[in-house]
Enzyme design. Structure first.
Site, PDB file in Angstrom:
ATOM      1  N   HIS A 209     -49.324  41.786  68.899  1.00 30.82           N
ATOM      2  CA  HIS A 209     -50.787  41.488  68.619  1.00 30.82           C
ATOM      3  C   HIS A 209     -51.727  42.660  68.881  1.00 30.82           C
ATOM      4  O   HIS A 209     -52.946  42.554  68.858  1.00 30.82           O
ATOM      5  CB  HIS A 209     -51.301  40.456  69.550  1.00 30.82           C
ATOM      6  CG  HIS A 209     -50.633  39.104  69.151  1.00 30.82           C
ATOM      7  ND1 HIS A 209     -50.696  37.820  70.069  1.00 30.82           N
ATOM      8  CD2 HIS A 209     -49.919  38.646  68.205  1.00 30.82           C
ATOM      9  CE1 HIS A 209     -49.982  36.926  69.377  1.00 30.82           C
ATOM     10  NE2 HIS A 209     -49.477  37.433  68.412  1.00 30.82           N
TER      11      HIS A 209
ATOM     12  N   ALA B 224     -45.936  33.910  87.686  1.00 29.38           N
ATOM     13  CA  ALA B 224     -45.199  35.070  87.285  1.00 29.38           C
ATOM     14  C   ALA B 224     -44.964  36.241  88.115  1.00 29.38           C
ATOM     15  O   ALA B 224     -43.787  36.594  88.567  1.00 29.38           O
ATOM     16  CB  ALA B 224     -45.654  35.537  85.948  1.00 29.38           C
TER      17      ALA B 224
ATOM     18  N   ASP C 113     -53.592  44.282  76.562  1.00 31.73           N
ATOM     19  CA  ASP C 113     -53.871  45.030  77.756  1.00 31.73           C
ATOM     20  C   ASP C 113     -52.650  46.067  77.839  1.00 31.73           C
ATOM     21  O   ASP C 113     -51.563  46.058  77.093  1.00 31.73           O
ATOM     22  CB  ASP C 113     -53.992  44.349  79.029  1.00 31.73           C
ATOM     23  CG  ASP C 113     -52.777  43.706  79.565  1.00 31.73           C
ATOM     24  OD1 ASP C 113     -52.885  42.094  79.774  1.00 31.73           O
ATOM     25  OD2 ASP C 113     -51.815  44.177  79.873  1.00 31.73           O
TER      26      ASP C 113
ATOM     27  N   CYS D 187     -64.433  57.064  63.229  1.00 36.26           N
ATOM     28  CA  CYS D 187     -63.218  57.662  63.758  1.00 36.26           C
ATOM     29  C   CYS D 187     -63.129  59.287  63.779  1.00 36.26           C
ATOM     30  O   CYS D 187     -64.228  59.863  63.534  1.00 36.26           O
ATOM     31  CB  CYS D 187     -62.185  57.452  62.426  1.00 36.26           C
ATOM     32  SG  CYS D 187     -62.604  58.483  60.888  1.00 36.26           S
TER      33      CYS D 187
ATOM     34  N   CYS E 269     -59.180  53.131  62.354  1.00 37.60           N
ATOM     35  CA  CYS E 269     -60.148  53.689  61.428  1.00 37.60           C
ATOM     36  C   CYS E 269     -60.015  52.752  60.093  1.00 37.60           C
ATOM     37  O   CYS E 269     -58.819  52.247  59.762  1.00 37.60           O
ATOM     38  CB  CYS E 269     -59.729  55.117  60.831  1.00 37.60           C
ATOM     39  SG  CYS E 269     -60.497  55.589  59.464  1.00 37.60           S
TER      40      CYS E 269
HETATM   41  N1  APR Z   1     -47.894  32.984  85.965  1.00 42.64           N
HETATM   42  C1  APR Z   1     -47.289  32.301  85.077  1.00 42.64           C
HETATM   43  N2  APR Z   1     -47.589  31.702  83.936  1.00 42.64           N
HETATM   44  C2  APR Z   1     -49.211  31.698  83.897  1.00 42.64           C
HETATM   45  C3  APR Z   1     -49.955  32.102  85.031  1.00 42.64           C
HETATM   46  C4  APR Z   1     -49.510  32.848  85.883  1.00 42.64           C
HETATM   47  N3  APR Z   1     -50.064  33.430  86.973  1.00 42.64           N
HETATM   48  N4  APR Z   1     -51.369  31.916  84.495  1.00 42.64           N
HETATM   49  C5  APR Z   1     -51.347  31.100  83.377  1.00 42.64           C
HETATM   50  N5  APR Z   1     -50.082  30.846  83.065  1.00 42.64           N
HETATM   51  C6  APR Z   1     -49.614  30.429  81.895  1.00 42.64           C
HETATM   52  C7  APR Z   1     -50.385  29.212  81.381  1.00 42.64           C
HETATM   53  O1  APR Z   1     -49.882  27.972  82.094  1.00 42.64           O
HETATM   54  C8  APR Z   1     -50.080  29.162  79.949  1.00 42.64           C
HETATM   55  O2  APR Z   1     -49.044  28.364  79.552  1.00 42.64           O
HETATM   56  O3  APR Z   1     -49.610  31.136  80.892  1.00 42.64           O
HETATM   57  C9  APR Z   1     -49.985  30.561  79.515  1.00 42.64           C
HETATM   58  C10 APR Z   1     -51.232  31.292  78.793  1.00 42.64           C
HETATM   59  O4  APR Z   1     -51.477  30.786  77.835  1.00 42.64           O
HETATM   60  P1  APR Z   1     -52.487  31.379  76.550  1.00 42.64           P
HETATM   61  O5  APR Z   1     -53.549  31.610  77.370  1.00 42.64           O
HETATM   62  O6  APR Z   1     -52.455  30.536  75.444  1.00 42.64           O
HETATM   63  O7  APR Z   1     -51.954  32.673  76.395  1.00 42.64           O
HETATM   64  P2  APR Z   1     -50.794  33.159  75.407  1.00 42.64           P
HETATM   65  O8  APR Z   1     -49.800  32.226  75.356  1.00 42.64           O
HETATM   66  O9  APR Z   1     -50.397  34.738  75.704  1.00 42.64           O
HETATM   67  O10 APR Z   1     -51.535  33.195  73.926  1.00 42.64           O
HETATM   68  C11 APR Z   1     -50.988  33.948  72.674  1.00 42.64           C
HETATM   69  O11 APR Z   1     -53.179  33.519  71.681  1.00 42.64           O
HETATM   70  O12 APR Z   1     -55.112  33.718  71.461  1.00 42.64           O
HETATM   71  C12 APR Z   1     -54.159  34.411  70.957  1.00 42.64           C
HETATM   72  O13 APR Z   1     -53.762  36.598  70.636  1.00 42.64           O
HETATM   73  C13 APR Z   1     -53.941  35.923  71.522  1.00 42.64           C
HETATM   74  O14 APR Z   1     -52.005  36.707  72.367  1.00 42.64           O
HETATM   75  C14 APR Z   1     -52.842  35.422  72.411  1.00 42.64           C
HETATM   76  C15 APR Z   1     -51.946  34.605  71.838  1.00 42.64           C
END
Ligand code: APR
Length: 239
Positions: free
Chosen positions: A109, A223, A94, A139, A117
């Site tokens: 990512h 966070a 995002d 494109c 393209c």
């Molecule tokens: N504040 C802090 N941490 C949070 C909050 C919040 N409000 N909400 C959720 N989390 C934590 C969860 O506990 C979890 O550990 O954020 C983490 C999200 O983990 P994922 O959903 O696995 O996301 P991410 O680690 O970014 O995934 C990595 O996986 O699918 C691929 O490309 C995609 O970039 C992504 C990558």
């Protein structure tokens, strides 16, 4: 811990955008509960059923117009402002770090707001209403317009900017991870590289992630609530 004057690297994941209303991937209401990675986030899926992949990403691109940065994003922008040497790396696709005020963001990512393209590999921001429809788009860079794809690193593809990322992580003195489950490599290994190079490693996350033992300092919680308080502390010398 006082961070002014130190080389700091921050790695964020979906958890920092959760309080903006963007679904994470692996929480119990996460995206991978409703979609299988094999169907929407691999090159094979794009070959086999491009329409389904395209609609999955167009829905997430349209959502960018409905969400706002949250205090986690603005706190990290304040940290960048307050430090001489901060590298912000994100797994997120995002644009909320930028809209929250961060000036330099390394998207390992890819990004939702750009399309790529398939012929030239060039990407450009395409976020007008006409760019957010479920029909395929072409494109603007080729004489014969070619189909564009999401500018996203799918599973099995190489993450972007890895040379710049490894250089920053190997050299940093403080490595902070916020909002990531530590499931996906190579992002999940960056904390170990930082640690091996003598950095202090800090975690800000709602729950213990996969790579929990790699952190010197752990802050469990949201966070959007923790980072504004922590950034103030990290920037004030009387902390
Ligand atoms: N504040 C802090 N941490 C949070 C909050 C919040 N409000 N909400 C959720 N989390 C934590 C969860 O506990 C979890 O550990 O954020 C983490 C999200 O983990 P994922 O959903 O696995 O996301 P991410 O680690 O970014 O995934 C990595 O996986 O699918 C691929 O490309 C995609 O970039 C992504 C990558």
């Amino acid at each position: 811990m006082f961070m002014k004057g130190k080389r700091v690297v921050v790695l964020t994941g979906a958890g920092v955008s959760a309080e903006s209303g963007i679904r994470t991937f692996r929480d119990n209401d996460g995206l991978w509960e409703d979609y299988s990675i094999e169907d929407v986030a691999t090159p094979q899926a794009w070959q086999a059923n491009p329409g389904r992949v395209w609609e999955f990403y167009q829905a997430r691109r349209r959502q960018l117009h409905e969400v706002e940065p949250n205090p986690a994003h603005t706190a990290l922008a304040a940290l960048e402002e307050g430090l001489d040497d901060l590298t912000l790396i994100t797994q997120n696709v995002d644009n909320l770090h930028e809209r929250g005020g961060s000036r330099q963001v390394v998207h390992m990512h890819g990004q939702l707001e750009t399309l790529r393209c398939e012929n030239s590999g060039r990407h450009e921001v395409r976020m007008n209403d006409a760019d957010l429809i479920d029909e395929f788009l072409v494109c603007t860079c080729c004489a014969e317009p070619q189909r564009v794809r999401p500018d996203i690193v799918w599973f099995g593809e190489m993450p972007m900017h890895m040379e710049e990322i490894y250089t920053a992580v190997e050299a940093c003195e403080v490595f902070i991870v916020a909002g990531s489950s530590g499931h996906v490599y190579p992002a999940a290994n960056l904390v170990n590289i930082a640690h091996a190079n003598g950095a202090r490693t800090v975690l800000v996350n709602a729950e213990p992630p996969q790579n929990f033992e790699s952190f010197d300092e752990v802050h469990l919680g949201k966070a959007g609530e923790l980072l504004p308080v922590l950034v103030k502390e990290w920037l004030s010398s009387d902390a």
